[in-house]
Write a protein that holds these residues in place. Structure first.
Motif, PDB file in Angstrom:
ATOM      1  N   ASP A   1      44.071  32.642  87.026  1.00 50.43           N
ATOM      2  CA  ASP A   1      43.464  34.169  87.063  1.00 50.43           C
ATOM      3  C   ASP A   1      43.475  34.972  87.711  1.00 50.43           C
ATOM      4  N   GLU A   2      44.396  35.425  86.790  1.00 50.35           N
ATOM      5  CA  GLU A   2      44.641  36.731  87.140  1.00 50.35           C
ATOM      6  C   GLU A   2      43.879  37.858  85.604  1.00 50.35           C
ATOM      7  N   ALA A   3      44.620  38.875  86.501  1.00 47.44           N
ATOM      8  CA  ALA A   3      43.912  39.791  85.042  1.00 47.44           C
ATOM      9  C   ALA A   3      44.976  39.637  84.344  1.00 47.44           C
ATOM     10  N   PHE A   4      44.225  39.727  82.602  1.00 42.99           N
ATOM     11  CA  PHE A   4      45.424  39.709  81.513  1.00 42.99           C
ATOM     12  C   PHE A   4      45.704  41.416  81.292  1.00 42.99           C
ATOM     13  N   ILE A   5      47.385  41.492  80.823  1.00 44.37           N
ATOM     14  CA  ILE A   5      46.783  43.149  80.558  1.00 44.37           C
ATOM     15  C   ILE A   5      47.787  43.273  79.073  1.00 44.37           C
ATOM     16  N   LEU A   6      46.966  43.528  78.229  1.00 46.22           N
ATOM     17  CA  LEU A   6      47.642  43.948  76.462  1.00 46.22           C
ATOM     18  C   LEU A   6      49.279  44.501  76.736  1.00 46.22           C
ATOM     19  N   PRO A   7      49.920  44.049  77.111  1.00 46.06           N
ATOM     20  CA  PRO A   7      51.199  44.862  76.356  1.00 46.06           C
ATOM     21  C   PRO A   7      51.243  45.859  75.754  1.00 46.06           C
ATOM     22  N   GLY A   8      51.710  46.898  76.609  1.00 47.48           N
ATOM     23  CA  GLY A   8      51.013  48.462  75.003  1.00 47.48           C
ATOM     24  C   GLY A   8      50.273  49.172  75.262  1.00 47.48           C
TER      25      GLY A   8
ATOM     26  N   GLN B   1      64.823  37.384  71.033  1.00 46.62           N
ATOM     27  CA  GLN B   1      65.028  36.631  72.601  1.00 46.62           C
ATOM     28  C   GLN B   1      64.062  37.332  73.641  1.00 46.62           C
ATOM     29  N   ARG B   2      63.709  38.393  73.472  1.00 44.75           N
ATOM     30  CA  ARG B   2      62.917  39.101  74.794  1.00 44.75           C
ATOM     31  C   ARG B   2      61.240  38.247  74.219  1.00 44.75           C
ATOM     32  N   GLU B   3      60.981  38.093  72.926  1.00 46.31           N
ATOM     33  CA  GLU B   3      58.960  37.788  72.439  1.00 46.31           C
ATOM     34  C   GLU B   3      59.563  36.363  73.219  1.00 46.31           C
ATOM     35  N   MET B   4      60.323  35.605  72.483  1.00 43.68           N
ATOM     36  CA  MET B   4      60.603  34.429  72.774  1.00 43.68           C
ATOM     37  C   MET B   4      60.477  33.933  74.448  1.00 43.68           C
ATOM     38  N   LEU B   5      60.561  34.548  74.956  1.00 44.04           N
ATOM     39  CA  LEU B   5      61.033  34.394  76.634  1.00 44.04           C
ATOM     40  C   LEU B   5      59.627  34.781  77.061  1.00 44.04           C
ATOM     41  N   THR B   6      58.629  34.537  76.808  1.00 42.75           N
ATOM     42  CA  THR B   6      57.563  35.321  77.419  1.00 42.75           C
ATOM     43  C   THR B   6      56.086  33.566  77.555  1.00 42.75           C
ATOM     44  N   PHE B   7      55.516  33.792  78.111  1.00 41.29           N
ATOM     45  CA  PHE B   7      54.464  32.810  78.332  1.00 41.29           C
ATOM     46  C   PHE B   7      53.615  32.712  77.186  1.00 41.29           C
ATOM     47  N   GLU B   8      53.124  33.968  76.495  1.00 42.06           N
ATOM     48  CA  GLU B   8      52.478  34.262  75.358  1.00 42.06           C
ATOM     49  C   GLU B   8      53.249  33.422  74.407  1.00 42.06           C
ATOM     50  N   PHE B   9      54.284  33.866  74.073  1.00 41.39           N
ATOM     51  CA  PHE B   9      54.705  33.187  72.839  1.00 41.39           C
ATOM     52  C   PHE B   9      55.280  31.526  73.255  1.00 41.39           C
ATOM     53  N   VAL B  10      54.810  30.851  74.241  1.00 37.28           N
ATOM     54  CA  VAL B  10      55.540  29.294  74.353  1.00 37.28           C
ATOM     55  C   VAL B  10      53.911  29.155  74.304  1.00 37.28           C
ATOM     56  N   PHE B  11      52.929  29.645  75.159  1.00 31.26           N
ATOM     57  CA  PHE B  11      51.448  28.946  74.853  1.00 31.26           C
ATOM     58  C   PHE B  11      51.206  29.037  73.016  1.00 31.26           C
ATOM     59  N   HIS B  12      51.389  30.197  72.349  1.00 34.50           N
ATOM     60  CA  HIS B  12      51.143  29.884  71.196  1.00 34.50           C
ATOM     61  C   HIS B  12      52.020  28.613  70.716  1.00 34.50           C
ATOM     62  N   LEU B  13      53.176  28.534  71.244  1.00 35.91           N
ATOM     63  CA  LEU B  13      53.899  27.377  70.445  1.00 35.91           C
ATOM     64  C   LEU B  13      53.491  26.362  70.729  1.00 35.91           C
ATOM     65  N   PHE B  14      52.695  25.623  71.451  1.00 33.40           N
ATOM     66  CA  PHE B  14      52.645  24.784  71.764  1.00 33.40           C
ATOM     67  C   PHE B  14      51.189  24.806  71.301  1.00 33.40           C
ATOM     68  N   LEU B  15      50.020  25.300  71.748  1.00 37.70           N
ATOM     69  CA  LEU B  15      49.505  24.810  71.174  1.00 37.70           C
ATOM     70  C   LEU B  15      49.162  24.671  69.632  1.00 37.70           C
TER      71      LEU B  15
ATOM     72  N   ILE C   1      38.754  44.148  81.071  1.00 43.53           N
ATOM     73  CA  ILE C   1      38.454  43.168  82.417  1.00 43.53           C
ATOM     74  C   ILE C   1      38.496  42.171  81.947  1.00 43.53           C
ATOM     75  N   LYS C   2      39.349  40.762  82.073  1.00 37.63           N
ATOM     76  CA  LYS C   2      39.430  39.643  81.830  1.00 37.63           C
ATOM     77  C   LYS C   2      40.597  38.499  81.832  1.00 37.63           C
ATOM     78  N   THR C   3      40.655  37.750  82.591  1.00 35.29           N
ATOM     79  CA  THR C   3      41.030  36.623  83.284  1.00 35.29           C
ATOM     80  C   THR C   3      42.334  36.458  81.879  1.00 35.29           C
ATOM     81  N   ASN C   4      43.720  35.629  82.441  1.00 29.47           N
ATOM     82  CA  ASN C   4      44.900  35.168  81.602  1.00 29.47           C
ATOM     83  C   ASN C   4      43.848  33.743  81.043  1.00 29.47           C
TER      84      ASN C   4
END
Length: 248
Positions: free
Chosen positions: A224-231, A144-158, A239-242
């Motif tokens: 435009d914000e910095a992307f931080i890899l979880p963990g 559930q926590r993985e599904m409720l993330t922007f990254e999961f939804v992005f990959h879902l629609f991609l 250093i890279k943006t979302n």
């Protein structure tokens, strides 16, 4: 189909040693897509999560019934409030589709079913978490926590967009009278559409993902914000943006 011991290819060659085996056009394309997708660690992780969703929610009759009950309850409420949207084929999805690497359109079908029943799946996962204080509940909470993330939804629609294009090609490739030259032309056209999507479709995709996230109360990443890899700590993270992370 081509198992070394009892596959159709083996049995045919026993009867006709001169027979020549050729992969079905659509089957070849499906296998190629699976191999390419799994070379990307983010997409491989995404499909691992989708498999977990399908297997966990559909692990028992009780959970499948809970999913159907939640769907029916929402339909009744929508009907009573006179806001039920109707069209051919709508509201007929009552179960999550399983994924099979060699079954054409299975990944696409799984993604479509998750999108159409997203809120119901989340509800069932929450129900499992609340009612079963055990390993099953822990796994449900993790999914559930993985599904409720922007990254999961992005990959879902991609993957919905990518596999939607290839799914159209597959329907053509499965026609019995399909010729090799026409098949090659269809694949070329599909490649051109995918290339256009990569160069011109990112902002449209982000808007679609953001709208879906807002609907389901999921935090939307600012491009435009910095992307931080979880963990990983911010100090050691590249250093890279979302936008760079999701676009490239």
């Amino acid at each position: 189909m081509r198992g070394e011991l009892n596959g159709l290819k083996t049995k045919t060659l026993r009867e006709q040693p001169c027979a020549y085996y050729v992969h079905f056009f659509a089957h070849q394309l499906q296998l190629a897509l699976v191999v390419v997708a799994k070379k990307n660690i983010d997409i491989a992780s995404f499909f691992t999560t989708t498999n977990s969703v399908v297997n966990h929610v559909g692990a028992s009759c009780k959970r499948r019934d809970a999913l159907r009950a939640q769907l029916q309850e929402e339909l009744v409420i929508a009907f009573e409030n006179d806001c039920l949207i109707t069209r051919r084929g709508l509201h007929q999805e009552t179960s999550l589709k399983h994924v099979g690497d060699t079954q054409w359109s299975s990944h696409y079908g799984t993604i479509i079913s998750i999108i159409s029943m997203f809120s119901y799946v989340i509800h069932v996962l929450q129900m499992i978490t609340d009612d079963n204080p055990n390993d099953s509940a822990g796994e449900a909470n993790k999914i559930q926590r993985e599904m409720l993330t922007f990254e999961f939804v992005f990959h879902l629609f991609l993957m919905k967009a990518i596999l939607g294009l290839t799914n159209d090609v597959s329907q053509e490739l499965q026609k019995k009278d399909q010729e090799i030259l026409n098949a090659m032309a269809l694949v070329k056209l599909c490649k051109e559409k995918l290339h256009w999507m990569r160069n011109n479709g990112f902002d449209v995709l982000v808007d679609e993902v953001s709208s879906f996230c807002d609907k389901h109360h999921i935090d939307v990443s600012t491009m435009d914000e910095a992307f931080i890899l979880p963990g990983r700590s911010r100090r050691n993270a590249p250093i890279k943006t979302n936008r760079h992370h999701y676009h490239v």
